[in-house]
Write a protein that holds these residues in place. Sequence first.
Motif, PDB file in Angstrom:
ATOM      1  N   ARG A 229      27.179  32.414   0.043  1.00  0.00           N
ATOM      2  CA  ARG A 229      26.627  33.753  -0.165  1.00  0.00           C
ATOM      3  C   ARG A 229      25.664  34.121   0.977  1.00  0.00           C
ATOM      4  N   ARG A 232      27.433  34.675   4.262  1.00  0.00           N
ATOM      5  CA  ARG A 232      28.089  35.995   4.285  1.00  0.00           C
ATOM      6  C   ARG A 232      27.080  37.107   4.574  1.00  0.00           C
ATOM      7  N   GLU A 233      25.964  37.054   3.848  1.00  0.00           N
ATOM      8  CA  GLU A 233      24.948  38.112   4.021  1.00  0.00           C
ATOM      9  C   GLU A 233      24.391  38.139   5.448  1.00  0.00           C
ATOM     10  N   GLN A 238      23.595  41.921   7.152  1.00  0.00           N
ATOM     11  CA  GLN A 238      22.800  42.600   6.110  1.00  0.00           C
ATOM     12  C   GLN A 238      21.444  41.943   5.921  1.00  0.00           C
ATOM     13  N   LYS A 239      21.416  40.601   6.054  1.00  0.00           N
ATOM     14  CA  LYS A 239      20.145  39.882   5.840  1.00  0.00           C
ATOM     15  C   LYS A 239      19.777  39.094   7.100  1.00  0.00           C
TER      16      LYS A 239
END
Length: 510
Positions: A229, A232-233, A238-239
């Motif tokens: 997770r 991926r982020e 995104q992060k």
Amino acid sequence: MKAPLTRQSVEQHNTEEDLWVIVDHKVYDLSDFVDAHPGGEVVLRQVAGQDATQAFYNLHRHEVLQQYAKLCIGTLENEEPEVVDPQPGDLSKVPYGEPLWLRPQFHSPYFNDSHRRLQKAVRVFVDTYVKPEAEQKEKDGTFISQELIDRMAKEHLLAARLGPGKHLHGKKILGVLDGEEFDYFHDMIVCQEFVRPSQRGFQDGNMAGMMISLTALRQWANDDELKERISREVLSGQKKMSLAITEAFAGSDVAGIRTTAELSEDGQHYIINGTKKWITNGMFSDYFVVGCKTKKGFSVILVPRGEGVETKLIKTRYSTAAATTYIEFNDVEVPRNHLMGKEDQGFVVIMSNFNHERWMMAAAVTRTMRTVTEECLKWSHQRIVFGKPLVSQPVIRQQLARLISISEATQAWLESITHQMNHMTYQQQSQHLSGPIGLLKAFCTRSAHEVADLSTNIFGGRGLTQGGMGKVVEMFHRGYKYDAILGGTEEILMDLGVRQAMKFMPKAML
Ligand code: HEM
């Protein structure tokens, strides 16, 4: 029809309101620019109507002409511009301006077509998107834009910057290379191309924290769902993420850290308390990979930004674009599955990351030393002093020889170690390469000390000036110590290199 531009017609434009000059066979109408010229009005009036090519290149970088291209009104009749006008993606035409494998006359056993394809694509990307932003952010001190992060994520460049591995499988980097093919030479190319803008603060601001923390998480997370997770982020942009080990209390001496992680009474959470200092990208990170003291040793724990996490910007020698941060953890609760590796055995987690990080830093500073060398070659070729080009002074040629030799020697050693990395298992790398990589990085940064010194002497006052001719040299002088300190100081690394060699000494007396 407009009359053709000739040297005779340009001569007429030398009055108060009407001022033309010739630079490299092109005509510039400076009538409205004189008042705005950073070098003042007088110097332009002195060359009104004349060929000012030599005067111009004695004082300006070529990119000034690219920035002010709109002042150009045409090329002289029957004449051709001679000065090379670099375009995004171009290789340097300056001797030693590129590593040997990129110079058309030379050969290398290490690089194939896939490396050349990737190099070309990354250079176009960096020249087009990274360089302009790097220059702006280095100046204004603000953080990297989400737009650039998204662009890098889309082209799988964020993933590429972690080095070879499964995280690249199924991805086509910049549309030219399958992730499965990506080896340590591709890794070296990406790293060296990304530092070419020579903006040291932004260089670290551009996801350096992710490069050293997500690698650790991917290798040591105990919970696969959490690992995938977060990967991926972060890889989709995104992060953001950073590595938080050093403290005011402990730098190279990791054992001295005071941030604690205690298990809650029900054993489900760690409660984290303490501070971290010099954390690159910390200001904009959503996750921190944190070194903590636990009951019987040292552990590494993933901490998301949330209640009890506070970040403050630290001003250092380079730009705040790096987002160097002081962090406070005040009773921060983290689920137990955020532990990386085993409890109390965090040293191995941190150490396992170091080889790649140090090798990357060696690759980066090696490339920047070459850029500085290129700048010195260009400057001493075009600068006129005592009526002659600077390079006609033997003492300058001695200094250039030293700069060239350092660039070539460090790159050659770097490539030889990179070849070993391509042919060794992870275990073999840990056993046989941590010493050589430590020595390589320390050698590169000791050399950087000399490069900073020599190049500043060659550029004189301009080597001390932010902006203008000497800007690359000035930035290098201000920034090279980051490479000498971050990721392990020179003293620690040289010591490690010799201690590792001693482990392999034959028992017999020689
Ligand atoms: C197309 C014509 C020109 C343009 C667009 C231009 C632009 C600039 C710019 C942007 C700077 C700031 C420093 C830098 O970025 O390098 C500068 C500085 C300067 N320019 Fe020009 N310039 C032009 C022609 C000339 C000419 C022909 C001369 C002299 C004969 C001259 C003399 C100077 C001087 C003395 C400085 C200050 C340099 C320093 O502080 O080191 N410029 N110019």
